[in-house]
Design an enzyme around this catalytic site. Structure first.
Site, PDB file in Angstrom:
ATOM      1  N   GLY A 166       0.838  -1.194   0.000  1.00 30.84           N
ATOM      2  CA  GLY A 166       0.000   0.000   0.000  1.00 30.84           C
ATOM      3  C   GLY A 166       0.869   1.238   0.000  1.00 30.84           C
ATOM      4  O   GLY A 166       2.056   1.186  -0.356  1.00 30.84           O
ATOM      5  N   SER A 167       0.278   2.333   0.432  1.00 35.81           N
ATOM      6  CA  SER A 167       1.015   3.597   0.434  1.00 35.81           C
ATOM      7  C   SER A 167       2.059   3.578   1.542  1.00 35.81           C
ATOM      8  O   SER A 167       1.992   2.769   2.482  1.00 35.81           O
ATOM      9  CB  SER A 167       0.047   4.754   0.674  1.00 35.81           C
ATOM     10  OG  SER A 167      -0.487   4.632   1.977  1.00 35.81           O
TER      11      SER A 167
ATOM     12  N   VAL B 219       0.337   4.023   4.949  1.00 37.62           N
ATOM     13  CA  VAL B 219      -0.223   2.791   5.523  1.00 37.62           C
ATOM     14  C   VAL B 219       0.920   1.932   6.069  1.00 37.62           C
ATOM     15  O   VAL B 219       0.858   1.402   7.187  1.00 37.62           O
ATOM     16  CB  VAL B 219      -1.016   1.996   4.451  1.00 37.62           C
ATOM     17  CG1 VAL B 219      -1.322   0.582   4.919  1.00 37.62           C
ATOM     18  CG2 VAL B 219      -2.309   2.725   4.096  1.00 37.62           C
ATOM     19  N   GLY B 220       1.983   1.804   5.273  1.00 36.57           N
ATOM     20  CA  GLY B 220       3.108   0.953   5.666  1.00 36.57           C
ATOM     21  C   GLY B 220       3.800   1.442   6.928  1.00 36.57           C
ATOM     22  O   GLY B 220       4.203   0.644   7.778  1.00 36.57           O
TER      23      GLY B 220
ATOM     24  N   GLU C 146       5.752  -3.602   1.079  1.00 36.98           N
ATOM     25  CA  GLU C 146       5.932  -3.248  -0.332  1.00 36.98           C
ATOM     26  C   GLU C 146       5.114  -1.993  -0.540  1.00 36.98           C
ATOM     27  O   GLU C 146       3.909  -2.046  -0.743  1.00 36.98           O
ATOM     28  CB  GLU C 146       5.451  -4.420  -1.185  1.00 36.98           C
ATOM     29  CG  GLU C 146       6.016  -4.426  -2.571  1.00 36.98           C
ATOM     30  CD  GLU C 146       5.012  -3.914  -3.569  1.00 36.98           C
ATOM     31  OE1 GLU C 146       5.168  -2.746  -3.959  1.00 36.98           O
ATOM     32  OE2 GLU C 146       4.089  -4.645  -3.927  1.00 36.98           O
TER      33      GLU C 146
ATOM     34  N   CYS D 127       2.471   0.495  -8.331  1.00 39.29           N
ATOM     35  CA  CYS D 127       3.556   1.021  -7.507  1.00 39.29           C
ATOM     36  C   CYS D 127       4.825   1.130  -8.333  1.00 39.29           C
ATOM     37  O   CYS D 127       5.736   1.882  -7.994  1.00 39.29           O
ATOM     38  CB  CYS D 127       3.769   0.157  -6.269  1.00 39.29           C
ATOM     39  SG  CYS D 127       4.053  -1.542  -6.669  1.00 39.29           S
TER      40      CYS D 127
HETATM   41  C1  UN1 Z   1       2.029  -3.192  -7.595  1.00 37.71           C
HETATM   42  O1  UN1 Z   1       1.803  -2.233  -8.326  1.00 37.71           O
HETATM   43  O2  UN1 Z   1       1.772  -3.164  -6.367  1.00 37.71           O
HETATM   44  O3  UN1 Z   1       5.849  -5.185 -11.745  1.00 37.71           O
HETATM   45  C2  UN1 Z   1       2.556  -4.484  -8.095  1.00 37.71           C
HETATM   46  C3  UN1 Z   1       4.654  -4.902 -11.874  1.00 37.71           C
HETATM   47  C4  UN1 Z   1       3.636  -5.936 -11.485  1.00 37.71           C
HETATM   48  C5  UN1 Z   1       3.314  -5.843 -10.034  1.00 37.71           C
HETATM   49  C6  UN1 Z   1       2.962  -4.470  -9.548  1.00 37.71           C
HETATM   50  N1  UN1 Z   1       4.159  -7.241 -11.781  1.00 37.71           N
HETATM   51  O4  UN1 Z   1       4.280  -3.835 -12.339  1.00 37.71           O
END
Ligand code: UN1
Length: 524
Positions: A251-252, A255-256, A273, A307
Site C-alpha cells: 500500500g502507500s 499505511v506501511g 511493499e 507502484c
Molecule cells: C504493484 O503495483 O503493487 O511489476 C505491483 C509490476 C507488477 C506488479 C505491480 N508485476 O508492475
C-alpha cells in the site's frame, strides 16, 4: 458475453458474479464457512468503469477477524505437518482452477478496478505464474550445511513455517499481490489471513472461494481466510495482533509506516511493499522507438496506478527536445475508454477521490513551477466520442518539472509524469536516487558501460533496476520490492520465500567428546 457499448448489462454482471460464486449481497468474511452476519458495516462496491453498483459486501469487524485467526490457528498444526511437496500439489490445483477461471476473474478485476482487460488477464496470469513457481519451490526449501570446526559435529540451517500470517493488499493489484504472498507462504507451511482493499473486495471473495474450496476438499479449510473490513478496524487489529507471526502489507508509505510502527512495537515481523517514485533515464544513445513504447506502458499502464509506474522521465539534455515531441505525440494517441473495450489503453482511476487527488496534485505542481505539456484533464467521452460514465476518467499528463519541486519527491498515484533534464550519467543517477522511495528504475541506452554503471553499487539505489525496459511489469521469478520508504521487503520470486519461514541453526554432536567452539577449555 455481450460487450456492446463496452459495458456489461446488469444481468450479465449478475451472471458473471454468480459464476464466481458471489451473491448480490455477499458476505465478505470467511473463516470455517462464509460468515452469515459479519459485524462490520455493509458497503456497495461501485465500478469505476461506469459508476454502476456491482454488489453489496457485508464486511467484518474485530470479532470476525478474531474468528478467522482462531480457525487458522486451529488448522495450522496439521498444515505445518503436511509435507511441503504435498502442500505444493494443493497449490498446483489452485493454479489449474485459476487457469479455468482466468477470463471471468479478469472481467471482474476490470469491473472492480477499472484496469483494462488485457492487464487484468495479465494479473490473473501473474497469479498462475506464482502458483506454478510455488509448486516447484515446495521441493526446494533448501537449508545449507556448513563445515563444523569441531570433529564429529555437523552444523546446518533449516527452515520452518512461521504460523499464521496477515496479508494486507491494495486496490491496484487486488489478487496478484495476495498470491505472491499466499501461495509462497502456503507451500512454506503457513496459514494466511487476508484483508483486501475496501475498494476491491469482490475480486478477493472470488479468489478466496476458488482457493478455499480446494483447501477444504483436502481437509485444510482455514489455511486461507478472508476478512473484508475497514482498514481502521481490521487492519489495525491485524497489526497489533501478537498471534500473527508476520504482517505482509502492500500500500502507500503512509499505511506501511503505521503497520511498521504497530508491528514493530510488539517486535513482530513485517514484509512491506510500499510506494514507489520510479524514474526512467533516457540517454542520448537510446533507441527512441523502443524507449517511447516502454515509457508509455510504464507511465500510462493501469492508468499510472502501479507502484512500479514511471513517475519521472529523465532526459539527457542533448535529446530532451526531440523526446518531448515523441512523448507528446505518443500520449496524444492514448485511447482513454471503457476498460472492457478492446481498443482502450487507459481506463478510469479507481474512484472520484483519486481524480480529485490528481487534480490537486497537478495544481500543486503548477504552483511549484511545473509546466503541463499535455493532458491532466478529466475525460467525459472516449476515443470514439461515446460518453464515459462514473466521473473517473482522466487524460494522462506530461509535465516539464525541475528538481526543486517538492512534488517530484512524492508519489502521486495517477498517470502524471515529470520530465526532467540532465547533463551526464552521474547527474542522472543522482536524480534517480534523490527521492525517499526506492522501488523501480530503468535506463535506456545503447552503451554497455552506461548500463553497467547504472547497475553497479554506485548506480540505481532501487530494488528493481532495468535496462532498456520500463520500470513496471516485473516477472514473478525475481524478488520484488524496494529500498528506503518502499519498505525493504521482497515478495514473489528469488529467495523471498525465506521471509515466510523461521531459520534455525542446528549443531549435532555425534562424537563422544565435547569440544567447545573457539577452542575454549572448560574442564573440571
Ligand atoms: C504493484 O503495483 O503493487 O511489476 C505491483 C509490476 C507488477 C506488479 C505491480 N508485476 O508492475
Amino acid at each position: 458475453m455481450n460487450l456492446l457499448d463496452a459495458s456489461l448489462e446488469r444481468t450479465e454482471v449478475r451472471r458473471l458474479l454468480a459464476r464466481l460464486g458471489i451473491a448480490e449481497e455477499q458476505s465478505g468474511v470467511v473463516h470455517e464457512e462464509w460468515a452469515e452476519s459479519p459485524a462490520g458495516e455493509p458497503w456497495t462496491v461501485v465500478s469505476p468503469a461506469d459508476g454502476g453498483d456491482l454488489a453489496t459486501v457485508r464486511s467484518g469487524a474485530e470479532e470476525d477477524y478474531d474468528d478467522a485467526v482462531y480457525v487458522a490457528q486451529r488448522v495450522w498444526p496439521r498444515w505445518r505437518d503436511c509435507p511441503a511437496p504435498r502442500r505444493g500439489l494443493i497449490v498446483r490445483e489452485m493454479a489449474e482452477a485459476l487457469r479455468m477461471a482466468q477470463e471471468d476473474l479478469a472481467v471482474l478485476i476490470t469491473l472492480e478496478t477499472g484496469k483494462i482487460l488485457a492487464e487484468s488477464r495479465g494479473e490473473v496470469q501473474e497469479m498462475i505464474d506464482v502458483a506454478d513457481f510455488a509448486v516447484g519451490l515446495s521441493r526446494q526449501l533448501y537449508g545449507r550445511t556448513m563445515p563444523s570446526e569441531r570433529p564429529g559435529h555437523r552444523l546446518m540451517e533449516q527452515w520452518h513455517p512461521l504460523g499464521v500470517i496477515g496479508c494486507l493488499t491494495a486496490f491496484n493489484f487486488p489478487a496478484a499481490v495476495w498470491s505472491w504472498n499466499a501461495f509462497v507462504a502456503a507451500v512454506c507451511g503457513n496459514c494466511v489471513v487476508w484483508k483486501p482493499s475496501e475498494r476491491t473486495p469482490l475480486t478477493a471473495i472470488a479468489v478466496q472461494k476458488l482457493c478455499g474450496a480446494i483447501l477444504a476438499r483436502h481437509g485444510y479449510g482455514g489455511v486461507f481466510t478472508l476478512v473484508c473490513g475497514a482498514g481502521g478496524v481490521v487492519g489495525e487489529r491485524m497489526a497489533a495482533d501478537r498471534r500473527l507471526a508476520l504482517v505482509a502489507a502492500t500500500g502507500s508509505t503512509g499505511v506501511g509506516r503505521r503497520v511498521a510502527e504497530v508491528v514493530g512495537a510488539r517486535l513482530g515481523r513485517t514484509l512491506l511493499e510500499l510506494g514507489g517514485n520510479n524514474a526512467a533515464i533516457v540517454m542520448a544513445d537510446a533507441d527512441p522507438r523502443l524507449a517511447v513504447r516502454a515509457l508509455l506502458f510504464g507511465a500510462v499502464g493501469t492508468a499510472g496506478q502501479r507502484c512500479t509506474s514511471i513517475r519521472r522521465i529523465l532526459l539527457q539534455r542533448s535529446v530532451a527536445g526531440e523526446y518531448r515531441e515523441y512523448l507528446v505525440r505518443a500520449w496524444e494517441k492514448v485511447r482513454v475508454g471503457h476498460p472492457l473495450a478492446a481498443q482502450s489503453l487507459c481506463g478510469p482511476l479507481i474512484d472520484r477521490a483519486a481524480v480529485r487527488r490528481m487534480q490537486e496534485g497537478l495544481r500543486a505542481m503548477r504552483e511549484q513551477g511545473g509546466e503541463v505539456l499535455y493532458g491532466g484533464e478529466t475525460v467525459e467521452r472516449d476515443y470514439e466520442g461515446k460518453p464515459l460514465r462514473g466521473g473517473c476518467y482522466v487524460r494522462p499528463a506530461l509535465l516539464n518539472s525541475h528538481g526543486g519541486m517538492a512534488a517530484v519527491r512524492e508519489e502521486l498515484f495517477a498517470p502524471v509524469v515529470h520530465l526532467m533534464e540532465f547533463e551526464d550519467l552521474d547527474e542522472a543517477i543522482a536524480l534517480n536516487n534523490a527521492v525517499p522511495q526506492g522501488l523501480a528504475s530503468a535506463i535506456f541506452t545503447g552503451s554497455v558501460g552506461a548500463a553497467e554503471q547504472f547497475l553497479s553499487p554506485r548506480g540505481s539505489d532501487c530494488g528493481i533496476a532495468n535496462v532498456n525496459i520500463g520500470t513496471s511489469g516485473a516477472e514473478i521469478g525475481g524478488a520484488f520490492g524496494g529500498e528506503k520508504e518502499t519498505g525493504g521487503g521482497r515478495e514473489s520470486g528469488g529467495d523471498s520465500w525465506k521471509a515466510y519461514m523461521r531459520r534455525q541453526t542446528a549443531t549435532i554432536n555425534s562424537s563422544r567428546e565435547l569440544p567447545l567452539a573457539q577452542g575454549i577449555r572448560f574442564d573440571l
